[in-house]
Design an enzyme around this catalytic site. Sequence first.
Site, PDB file in Angstrom:
ATOM      1  N   SER A  59       0.844  -1.063  -0.093  1.00 18.91           N
ATOM      2  CA  SER A  59      -0.011   0.176  -0.075  1.00 18.91           C
ATOM      3  C   SER A  59       0.891   1.225   0.013  1.00 18.91           C
ATOM      4  O   SER A  59       1.903   1.122   0.604  1.00 18.91           O
ATOM      5  CB  SER A  59      -0.855  -0.162   1.203  1.00 18.91           C
ATOM      6  N   LYS A  93       3.284  -2.356   6.385  1.00 16.46           N
ATOM      7  CA  LYS A  93       3.563  -2.380   4.733  1.00 16.46           C
ATOM      8  C   LYS A  93       5.111  -1.806   4.268  1.00 16.46           C
ATOM      9  O   LYS A  93       5.456  -2.044   3.378  1.00 16.46           O
ATOM     10  CB  LYS A  93       2.575  -1.337   3.982  1.00 16.46           C
TER      11      LYS A  93
END
Length: 241
Positions: A142, A168
């Site tokens: 992301s 992430k």
Amino acid sequence: MSEKTTALVTGANKGIGYEIAAGLGALGWRVGVGARDEQRRDDAVAKLRAAGVDAFGVPLDVTDDASVAAAAALVEEREGRLDVLVNNAGITGGVPQTPTTVAPATIREAVETNVIGVVRVTNAFLPLLRRSPSPRVVQMSSSVGSLTLQSTPGNDTGPISAAYSPSKTFLNAVVVQYAKELAGTNILMNAACPGYVATDLNGFRGTRTPEQGAQVAIQLATLPDDGPTGGFFDDSGPVPW
């Protein structure tokens, strides 16, 4: 060994994962639907098959060693190899996630699924990927994991997050290390950002559809042999680290 191109998508029973499976299946590929929940997995497989996709279910809990090992054994027995792995399964973790109030267990849970789970699945399937003539690994990340975007004044990267966003960032760093280790092989591995997609992960507040979010994974799953590896991309191109 299967003559068809075979892909496995984790967390493929709904949302972006389902649309990735549908998109790869539309290419004529055989697609393994990895999911924990038996009923949701069976429903997704049935829906994909009704749409003409050669889909099969793969019981898979990315946080469990035995489950992942059994999934790899199932794919090996059924297909003989794996051509594409898309690690899509992920969680946001609980709330609150502000650094001053977050529970350590919340961070631990996010990392267990979003990072350690990815490593667990990737390593379990690497022997099958090595049997493919053009293996591809897509790690669904992301843009909230981008330190550049997070630290740029005026950028809206969503709520303050001490669990999901850093998980992430951690995943992106792991992708770089994999690419360094696998340099010189034919395995291409990249991180993908689907954008702000309306899924149950964000209470369906996203502005993109799951089908739109799936496009970057499909692009990276179908890279030519001279394609990039160790990068971070959305469907418009590279994402800054």
